[in-house]
Design a protein around this motif. Structure first.
Motif, PDB file in Angstrom:
ATOM      1  N   GLY A  50       0.819  -1.211   0.000  1.00 41.30           N
ATOM      2  CA  GLY A  50       0.000   0.000   0.000  1.00 41.30           C
ATOM      3  C   GLY A  50       0.852   1.259   0.000  1.00 41.30           C
ATOM      4  O   GLY A  50       1.979   1.261   0.480  1.00 41.30           O
ATOM      5  N   ALA A  51       0.263   2.344  -0.551  1.00 39.82           N
ATOM      6  CA  ALA A  51       1.017   3.610  -0.637  1.00 39.82           C
ATOM      7  C   ALA A  51       0.089   4.781  -0.818  1.00 39.82           C
ATOM      8  O   ALA A  51       0.277   5.609  -1.696  1.00 39.82           O
ATOM      9  N   GLY A  52      -0.938   4.893   0.000  1.00 44.52           N
ATOM     10  CA  GLY A  52      -1.882   5.984  -0.197  1.00 44.52           C
ATOM     11  C   GLY A  52      -2.693   5.742  -1.451  1.00 44.52           C
ATOM     12  O   GLY A  52      -2.523   4.743  -2.143  1.00 44.52           O
ATOM     13  N   GLU A  53      -3.560   6.662  -1.772  1.00 47.51           N
ATOM     14  CA  GLU A  53      -4.507   6.446  -2.873  1.00 47.51           C
ATOM     15  C   GLU A  53      -3.824   6.335  -4.235  1.00 47.51           C
ATOM     16  O   GLU A  53      -4.045   5.379  -4.987  1.00 47.51           O
ATOM     17  N   MET A  54      -2.979   7.311  -4.592  1.00 47.61           N
ATOM     18  CA  MET A  54      -2.356   7.301  -5.912  1.00 47.61           C
ATOM     19  C   MET A  54      -1.336   6.179  -6.061  1.00 47.61           C
ATOM     20  O   MET A  54      -1.297   5.489  -7.079  1.00 47.61           O
ATOM     21  N   GLY A  55      -0.512   5.989  -5.040  1.00 50.66           N
ATOM     22  CA  GLY A  55       0.492   4.924  -5.101  1.00 50.66           C
ATOM     23  C   GLY A  55      -0.151   3.557  -5.179  1.00 50.66           C
ATOM     24  O   GLY A  55       0.273   2.697  -5.960  1.00 50.66           O
ATOM     25  N   THR A  56      -1.204   3.343  -4.392  1.00 51.12           N
ATOM     26  CA  THR A  56      -1.902   2.064  -4.416  1.00 51.12           C
ATOM     27  C   THR A  56      -2.531   1.828  -5.782  1.00 51.12           C
ATOM     28  O   THR A  56      -2.530   0.703  -6.289  1.00 51.12           O
ATOM     29  N   GLN A  57      -3.039   2.875  -6.396  1.00 49.66           N
ATOM     30  CA  GLN A  57      -3.642   2.739  -7.727  1.00 49.66           C
ATOM     31  C   GLN A  57      -2.617   2.251  -8.748  1.00 49.66           C
ATOM     32  O   GLN A  57      -2.878   1.307  -9.493  1.00 49.66           O
ATOM     33  N   ARG A  58      -1.446   2.888  -8.790  1.00 46.04           N
ATOM     34  CA  ARG A  58      -0.383   2.463  -9.714  1.00 46.04           C
ATOM     35  C   ARG A  58      -0.001   1.016  -9.469  1.00 46.04           C
ATOM     36  O   ARG A  58       0.141   0.226 -10.397  1.00 46.04           O
ATOM     37  N   ARG A  59       0.184   0.689  -8.214  1.00 48.28           N
ATOM     38  CA  ARG A  59       0.672  -0.642  -7.859  1.00 48.28           C
ATOM     39  C   ARG A  59      -0.383  -1.712  -8.142  1.00 48.28           C
ATOM     40  O   ARG A  59      -0.052  -2.800  -8.633  1.00 48.28           O
ATOM     41  N   ALA A  60      -1.644  -1.417  -7.833  1.00 45.85           N
ATOM     42  CA  ALA A  60      -2.712  -2.392  -8.084  1.00 45.85           C
ATOM     43  C   ALA A  60      -2.878  -2.655  -9.575  1.00 45.85           C
ATOM     44  O   ALA A  60      -3.078  -3.799  -9.997  1.00 45.85           O
ATOM     45  N   GLN A  61      -2.797  -1.610 -10.382  1.00 42.84           N
ATOM     46  CA  GLN A  61      -2.932  -1.783 -11.833  1.00 42.84           C
ATOM     47  C   GLN A  61      -1.779  -2.612 -12.398  1.00 42.84           C
ATOM     48  O   GLN A  61      -1.977  -3.459 -13.268  1.00 42.84           O
ATOM     49  N   HIS A  62      -0.576  -2.385 -11.881  1.00 40.98           N
ATOM     50  CA  HIS A  62       0.577  -3.175 -12.323  1.00 40.98           C
ATOM     51  C   HIS A  62       0.405  -4.634 -11.909  1.00 40.98           C
ATOM     52  O   HIS A  62       0.674  -5.553 -12.700  1.00 40.98           O
ATOM     53  N   ALA A  63      -0.054  -4.862 -10.688  1.00 43.43           N
ATOM     54  CA  ALA A  63      -0.271  -6.230 -10.207  1.00 43.43           C
ATOM     55  C   ALA A  63      -1.324  -6.944 -11.050  1.00 43.43           C
ATOM     56  O   ALA A  63      -1.181  -8.131 -11.364  1.00 43.43           O
ATOM     57  N   ALA A  64      -2.378  -6.217 -11.443  1.00 45.46           N
ATOM     58  CA  ALA A  64      -3.420  -6.819 -12.285  1.00 45.46           C
ATOM     59  C   ALA A  64      -2.838  -7.235 -13.639  1.00 45.46           C
ATOM     60  O   ALA A  64      -3.194  -8.295 -14.176  1.00 45.46           O
ATOM     61  N   ARG A  65      -1.929  -6.421 -14.204  1.00 51.52           N
ATOM     62  CA  ARG A  65      -1.272  -6.794 -15.466  1.00 51.52           C
ATOM     63  C   ARG A  65      -0.442  -8.066 -15.280  1.00 51.52           C
ATOM     64  O   ARG A  65      -0.464  -8.967 -16.122  1.00 51.52           O
ATOM     65  N   LEU A  66       0.294  -8.138 -14.175  1.00 52.45           N
ATOM     66  CA  LEU A  66       1.092  -9.337 -13.899  1.00 52.45           C
ATOM     67  C   LEU A  66       0.192 -10.564 -13.738  1.00 52.45           C
ATOM     68  O   LEU A  66       0.516 -11.651 -14.226  1.00 52.45           O
ATOM     69  N   TYR A  67      -0.936 -10.370 -13.062  1.00 54.24           N
ATOM     70  CA  TYR A  67      -1.891 -11.468 -12.889  1.00 54.24           C
ATOM     71  C   TYR A  67      -2.398 -11.953 -14.248  1.00 54.24           C
ATOM     72  O   TYR A  67      -2.434 -13.161 -14.517  1.00 54.24           O
ATOM     73  N   ARG A  68      -2.788 -11.013 -15.105  1.00 54.74           N
ATOM     74  CA  ARG A  68      -3.292 -11.379 -16.444  1.00 54.74           C
ATOM     75  C   ARG A  68      -2.206 -12.054 -17.285  1.00 54.74           C
ATOM     76  O   ARG A  68      -2.503 -12.886 -18.138  1.00 54.74           O
ATOM     77  N   ASP A  69      -0.936 -11.713 -17.015  1.00 53.29           N
ATOM     78  CA  ASP A  69       0.178 -12.349 -17.725  1.00 53.29           C
ATOM     79  C   ASP A  69       0.509 -13.730 -17.177  1.00 53.29           C
ATOM     80  O   ASP A  69       1.421 -14.395 -17.674  1.00 53.29           O
ATOM     81  N   GLY A  70      -0.201 -14.157 -16.124  1.00 55.84           N
ATOM     82  CA  GLY A  70      -0.006 -15.499 -15.575  1.00 55.84           C
ATOM     83  C   GLY A  70       1.156 -15.631 -14.608  1.00 55.84           C
ATOM     84  O   GLY A  70       1.626 -16.733 -14.334  1.00 55.84           O
ATOM     85  N   ILE A  71       1.609 -14.508 -14.045  1.00 52.76           N
ATOM     86  CA  ILE A  71       2.739 -14.546 -13.106  1.00 52.76           C
ATOM     87  C   ILE A  71       2.376 -15.303 -11.824  1.00 52.76           C
ATOM     88  O   ILE A  71       3.186 -16.047 -11.278  1.00 52.76           O
ATOM     89  N   ALA A  72       1.156 -15.129 -11.336  1.00 52.59           N
ATOM     90  CA  ALA A  72       0.713 -15.825 -10.114  1.00 52.59           C
ATOM     91  C   ALA A  72      -0.810 -15.919 -10.124  1.00 52.59           C
ATOM     92  O   ALA A  72      -1.480 -15.074 -10.727  1.00 52.59           O
ATOM     93  N   PRO A  73      -1.358 -16.932  -9.427  1.00 51.97           N
ATOM     94  CA  PRO A  73      -2.811 -17.098  -9.407  1.00 51.97           C
ATOM     95  C   PRO A  73      -3.536 -16.255  -8.354  1.00 51.97           C
ATOM     96  O   PRO A  73      -4.764 -16.250  -8.305  1.00 51.97           O
ATOM     97  N   PHE A  74      -2.770 -15.551  -7.513  1.00 55.44           N
ATOM     98  CA  PHE A  74      -3.368 -14.741  -6.447  1.00 55.44           C
ATOM     99  C   PHE A  74      -2.661 -13.395  -6.331  1.00 55.44           C
ATOM    100  O   PHE A  74      -1.470 -13.281  -6.622  1.00 55.44           O
ATOM    101  N   ILE A  75      -3.411 -12.404  -5.874  1.00 58.25           N
ATOM    102  CA  ILE A  75      -2.855 -11.100  -5.518  1.00 58.25           C
ATOM    103  C   ILE A  75      -3.170 -10.837  -4.050  1.00 58.25           C
ATOM    104  O   ILE A  75      -4.336 -10.940  -3.646  1.00 58.25           O
ATOM    105  N   LEU A  76      -2.147 -10.535  -3.278  1.00 55.03           N
ATOM    106  CA  LEU A  76      -2.319 -10.186  -1.873  1.00 55.03           C
ATOM    107  C   LEU A  76      -2.178  -8.671  -1.761  1.00 55.03           C
ATOM    108  O   LEU A  76      -1.117  -8.119  -2.054  1.00 55.03           O
TER     109      LEU A  76
END
Length: 197
Positions: A50-76
């Protein structure tokens, strides 16, 4: 104090200042070099710090891309600070990931942590409880070296993936602020560990 003693003290202080400056510069270079590398690879889970509203937004969107790329089956999603709307960082992250197409069944929340050290500790507890052994940690580039260090101290096999490169998320003054802040945080963490705290 005699003039000779004053000169010796002045030289020692100057030498110490030079050593501190050189050490901080080397640490800053290490932070930049490490943070520029994307180590994402298949793992059990993607951890978003987590990193406040804007930081969390950037990080969550990046994690979703990694998830869609099949990097891992879960996001914590990790983070306990509340935003203006009352939601914790972990909840904001989960909402953003769902909006980006990640199913709710793939999302795990850790809403207690209020520091990087706690991110690592509480996330490691969840990983151990689920039998997960490896993770890709997502944060901003300047934060990844310290995050990697703290997760390694929790015996979690970690690779890091920057949500943004140093300088992408703001202007030059903001970039300098975050870099100096991270140099201080790494120094503080090192002293804390050296003192056994």
């Amino acid at each position: 104090m005699t003039g000779k003693i004053r000169r010796h003290v002045g030289r020692a202080a100057l030498a110490l200042a030079v050593i501190v400056l050189m050490s901080a510069s080397a640490l800053g270079a290490l932070i930049v070099i490490y943070g520029a590398q994307d180590q994402a690879r298949p793992a059990d889970v993607i951890i978003v710090l987590g990193a406040g509203e804007m930081g969390t937004q950037r990080r969550a969107q990046h994690a979703a891309r990694l998830y869609r790329d099949g990097i891992a089956p879960f996001i914590l999603c990790s983070g306990g600070y509340r935003g203006p709307d009352g939601r914790r960082e972990a909840e904001v992250c989960a909402d953003l990931a769902r909006a980006a197409g990640v199913p709710a069944s793939a999302l795990v929340l850790e809403p207690r942590s209020r520091s990087t050290e706690q991110n690592a500790r509480y996330a490691a507890e969840i990983l151990r409880g689920r039998g997960w052994e490896s993770a890709v940690v997502v944060s901003d580039s300047f934060h990844l070296l310290r995050a990697r260090w703290l997760f390694a101290r929790e015996d979690v096999t970690v690779w890091t993936s920057p949500a943004t490169r140093l300088g992408e998320a703001g202007n030059a003054l903001e970039t300098l602020y975050f870099l100096l802040r991270e140099i201080g945080a790494l120094g503080y963490q090192g002293v804390k560990i050296a003192l056994g705290r």
